[in-house]
Design a protein around this motif. Sequence first.
Motif, PDB file in Angstrom:
ATOM      1  N   ILE A 122      42.905  39.601  42.567  1.00 48.25           N
ATOM      2  CA  ILE A 122      41.940  38.593  43.008  1.00 48.25           C
ATOM      3  C   ILE A 122      42.297  38.080  44.396  1.00 48.25           C
ATOM      4  CG2 ILE A 122      40.893  36.366  42.458  1.00 48.25           C
ATOM      5  CD1 ILE A 122      41.592  36.841  39.557  1.00 48.25           C
ATOM      6  N   ALA A 123      43.580  38.043  44.716  1.00 46.91           N
ATOM      7  CA  ALA A 123      43.996  37.541  46.021  1.00 46.91           C
ATOM      8  C   ALA A 123      43.453  38.409  47.146  1.00 46.91           C
ATOM      9  CB  ALA A 123      45.519  37.482  46.099  1.00 46.91           C
ATOM     10  N   HIS A 124      43.221  39.698  46.868  1.00 44.92           N
ATOM     11  CA  HIS A 124      42.675  40.590  47.896  1.00 44.92           C
ATOM     12  C   HIS A 124      41.226  40.266  48.199  1.00 44.92           C
ATOM     13  CE1 HIS A 124      41.436  44.114  50.097  1.00 44.92           C
ATOM     14  NE2 HIS A 124      40.558  44.391  49.154  1.00 44.92           N
ATOM     15  N   ASP A 125      40.410  40.100  47.158  1.00 49.70           N
ATOM     16  CA  ASP A 125      38.980  39.875  47.374  1.00 49.70           C
ATOM     17  C   ASP A 125      38.390  39.234  46.122  1.00 49.70           C
ATOM     18  OD1 ASP A 125      36.350  39.859  48.155  1.00 49.70           O
ATOM     19  OD2 ASP A 125      36.045  42.013  47.944  1.00 49.70           O
ATOM     20  N   GLU A 126      38.504  37.912  46.036  1.00 49.68           N
ATOM     21  CA  GLU A 126      37.993  37.225  44.854  1.00 49.68           C
ATOM     22  C   GLU A 126      36.486  37.363  44.737  1.00 49.68           C
ATOM     23  OE1 GLU A 126      38.379  32.879  42.626  1.00 49.68           O
ATOM     24  OE2 GLU A 126      39.259  33.200  44.616  1.00 49.68           O
ATOM     25  N   ALA A 127      35.792  37.444  45.889  1.00 44.77           N
ATOM     26  CA  ALA A 127      34.335  37.570  45.871  1.00 44.77           C
ATOM     27  C   ALA A 127      33.897  38.898  45.269  1.00 44.77           C
ATOM     28  CB  ALA A 127      33.775  37.419  47.283  1.00 44.77           C
TER      29      ALA A 127
END
Length: 318
Positions: free
Chosen positions: A147-152
Motif C-alpha cells: 500500500i505504501a507504493h500506491d494506496e490509490a
Amino acid sequence: MTASLEPAPATPGTGYRHELYPYTGGDEFVHGTLGFIRDALEGGEAVVVAVPQDKASLLRAEIRENEAVRFVDTSRVARRPGRLIDAWQEWIREHVAQGRPVRGIGESPWDQVRSPAEAEELRYHEWLLNRAFAQGPAWWLLCPYDIAHDEAGLQKMARCHPELRRDGRTMPCEDYDPQVPYAFVPLTHPCDPYDEFTYTTGDLPALREKIAACAEEHGLAGRRLRELHLAATEVATNSIRHGGGQGVLRTWSEGDRLVCEFRDAGYIENPLIGHTRPHPGQVGGRGLWLVHQLADLVEIRSTPDEGTTVRLHTELPE
C-alpha cells in the motif's frame, strides 16, 4: 518467528483461488507470505514464490529453496505483462505433473513500472488470471501489494481479486469485478504529431514502410525493427481478416517508446487471446500470442460498439 495465518474458509485444492494481500513494509510482507508458505508445506503442497529480488531476499532469510519451494524473480518477465500468464502456467506445470497441490505468491515489481500504460496492463493481467485458470488445475495464488507504493491503486487491484486477506483471515473481496474490465483506464490520446495511414488488402508493404520511416527517424533499426514489422503485420492482417477488411494505423513517439496503434471495426470476444500459449491444433489466437512475444508492451481495447484498438510499444535505443 512468524506465526502462520489462519486458514481460509475454503480448502486449498478445490479450485483456483486468487487472493489479494495488502501490506505495508517488509515486516508485514514477511509475516503474511511466510505464514502462507508454512501452511502450504504443512499440508504437503508446493509453493512457487514469484516476487522481486528484494522481497525474495527477505523470505530466503527465513526459508530455504528446495523441491517444495521455488523462487522466481519477476523483475524481467513482469515488464512484459502479456507474457505473465504463460509464465505462471510453466512455473506450476512441473508440480501439477507430480500430483502435488500448488500454491503461488505473485508480486510484480511495481517500483520499476515505467508508465501508466504498463501499470494498467499489469493490473489487467491480474484480472485475466481468474479467466485463465478457471478450468485448469486447482491451485491458490496470494498476491501481496504494498500500500505504501500506491494506496490509490489498491481499489483497482481489488477489482481483479475474488478474495482479500486481512489480519490473517480470508474474505470475499466486495470490489471484485467479474466482467471484462477493458475500461479500467481508457487509452490515452495519441501524442502530437502522429502519422496516420488507412490500410486494406494489398497495403501491408506500404504499412511496413510507414512504420520503418517513423522507426528510423527515432533510431530504431536492425532486429528490433524487424520484430516490430512482424508484430505489426500480424495485427494488420487480423484487421483485414476480422475487422471489416481495413484498419487505421497511427504511429508516434511517447517518451522512450515508439507506439504503433491499429484500429478496426472487429471485436475480440475472448480477452485471453494472445495471453496463453496456443495449443497444437488451436484455431486462431496464434498471431496475437506472437505479438506479445515481440512487442515490449501490448494494449488491447475491444468492444462490440467501438471495435478494436491494439497498441504496440517498442523501446527506443538510448
